[in-house]
Design an enzyme around this catalytic site. Structure first.
Site, PDB file in Angstrom:
ATOM      1  N   CYS A   1      40.917  55.301  40.748  1.00 54.64           N
ATOM      2  CA  CYS A   1      40.197  56.560  40.550  1.00 54.64           C
ATOM      3  C   CYS A   1      39.107  56.765  41.602  1.00 54.64           C
ATOM      4  O   CYS A   1      38.208  55.926  41.735  1.00 54.64           O
ATOM      5  CB  CYS A   1      39.571  56.568  39.154  1.00 54.64           C
ATOM      6  SG  CYS A   1      38.509  57.996  38.853  1.00 54.64           S
TER       7      CYS A   1
ATOM      8  N   TYR B   1      43.307  67.716  44.085  1.00 60.25           N
ATOM      9  CA  TYR B   1      43.868  67.793  42.727  1.00 60.25           C
ATOM     10  C   TYR B   1      44.334  69.208  42.419  1.00 60.25           C
ATOM     11  O   TYR B   1      45.373  69.408  41.781  1.00 60.25           O
ATOM     12  CB  TYR B   1      42.829  67.333  41.704  1.00 60.25           C
ATOM     13  CG  TYR B   1      42.657  65.840  41.663  1.00 60.25           C
ATOM     14  CD1 TYR B   1      43.388  65.052  40.776  1.00 60.25           C
ATOM     15  CD2 TYR B   1      41.772  65.200  42.533  1.00 60.25           C
ATOM     16  CE1 TYR B   1      43.240  63.682  40.747  1.00 60.25           C
ATOM     17  CE2 TYR B   1      41.619  63.828  42.513  1.00 60.25           C
ATOM     18  CZ  TYR B   1      42.355  63.064  41.622  1.00 60.25           C
ATOM     19  OH  TYR B   1      42.219  61.694  41.610  1.00 60.25           O
TER      20      TYR B   1
END
Length: 339
Positions: A45, A183
């Site tokens: 992440c 994203y």
């Protein structure tokens, strides 16, 4: 959005579900105490990675222990969750300190009625098992400015007073167009929004290429929060965002200044030694079945390029300013060597 779903609307990020602040003086209710908190992260992440970098640069490894989840999330009650497994060093599939299998257990310990999303990083109170905060930006800011005597001697000033406005303004632009932009491209629900997101990603990369062509770091003559917030996206770009998220106008390695800048940081203690590119590839290609239903994990790119000479020292500056380099990585936190 669940990992096995196709996107139906543009991705949005909710505010942090819990955002208690931890400071040396405890003025917000929680005091920074050695051994009191455990930082739960995924090595995959980027939002967690910026906190791990800050923790290492500030020398907080002994004050705040680290728990690393499996890069493959587990579906629990229909939703993907960050879990501990024996494959990543957790005996019996439970974190050896917190005794939990899934990070969501710390969320529920804090609020049994909580039914929202679960994200990393999560700072957990070891004593109570309660989640303290999942606000990654505030965690970075507090660790580098508010943890007082717990930081190491020689810790760098990552948020210099004279540069704060510039750091904040640039970080906001990078977040909107690039950190979150990849994203928005990868999970775009239609062509129009994909095109807009990808255009913003590469416009920002182009601007950063120009900015870094004549300076070693983003703001000032040493590493600041701005660099910490950019690096996790850059180090994942060719390995995940270029192919998996269809951000394939250019590779990072095709930007001379940006690629050299990223390698410079990678080879600086705190950056490459907190990066696990295997976790990155495994997580992105295995978890997002909505856009990679076969779960085939890409083999490349060859990570050895990160170790090639960058010559950025010729631009002047020094990574830690008036501070010093952090010491060796604690034995239990070492990532695989690139060979």
């Amino acid at each position: 959005m669940r990992a096995n779903q196709m996107p139906t609307e543009e991705i949005t990020r909710d505010p942090a579900a819990f955002a208690d602040r931890v400071t040396a003086d405890g003025r917000f209710g929680r005091r920074a105490e050695p051994g009191r908190y455990r930082l739960v992260v995924s090595r995959a992440c980027p939002w967690a990675h910026r906190v791990v970098i800050t923790r290492r640069l500030m020398g907080l490894e002994q004050a705040v222990s680290l728990a690393v989840t499996d890069p493959r999330q587990e579906v629990i009650e229909g939703d993907p969750h960050w879990v501990f497994t024996e494959a990543t060093g957790s005996p019996g599939d439970r974190d050896p300190v917190l005794g939990i299998h899934a990070l969501r257990e710390a969320y529920l310990a804090r609020d049994p009625s909580y039914d929202g999303g679960v994200s990393v990083p999560g700072l957990v109170d070891v004593e109570s098992g309660h989640l303290v905060t999942n606000d990654f930006d505030q965690l970075v800011r507090d660790m580098d400015t508010e943890w007082g005597g717990l930081v190491r001697d020689g810790a760098p000033d990552l948020y210099p007073s004279a540069l704060r406005d510039e750091i904040d303004a640039l970080s906001r632009e990078v977040y909107t167009d690039l950190n979150n932009g990849v994203y928005r491209a990868g999970f775009a629900p239609d062509q129009r929004r994909y095109d807009a997101a990808v255009a913003a990603v590469f416009a920002r990369l182009d601007a950063l290429e120009e900015r870094l062509s004549g300076r070693r770091y983003l703001v000032g003559d040493s590493i600041t929060e701005a660099d910490i917030k950019l690096f996790p996206t850059l180090v994942r770009f060719d390995a995940a965002y270029h192919g998996h998220f269809k951000c394939n106008v250019r590779k990072l390695s095709e930007y001379p200044a940006l690629w050299a800048y990223a390698r410079d940081l990678f080879q600086t203690p705190g950056f490459g030694d907190t990066t696990d590119l295997d976790h990155v590839r495994i997580h992105y290609y295995w978890v997002h079945t909505g856009i990679n239903p076969t779960r085939i994990i890409a083999a490349g790119p060859d990570p050895r390029g990160w170790l090639t000479p960058h010559h950025r020292e010729e631009l002047g500056g020094s990574p830690f300013g008036a501070g010093t380099s952090p010491g060796p990585v604690p034995r239990g936190e070492r990532v695989p060597d690139i060979s």
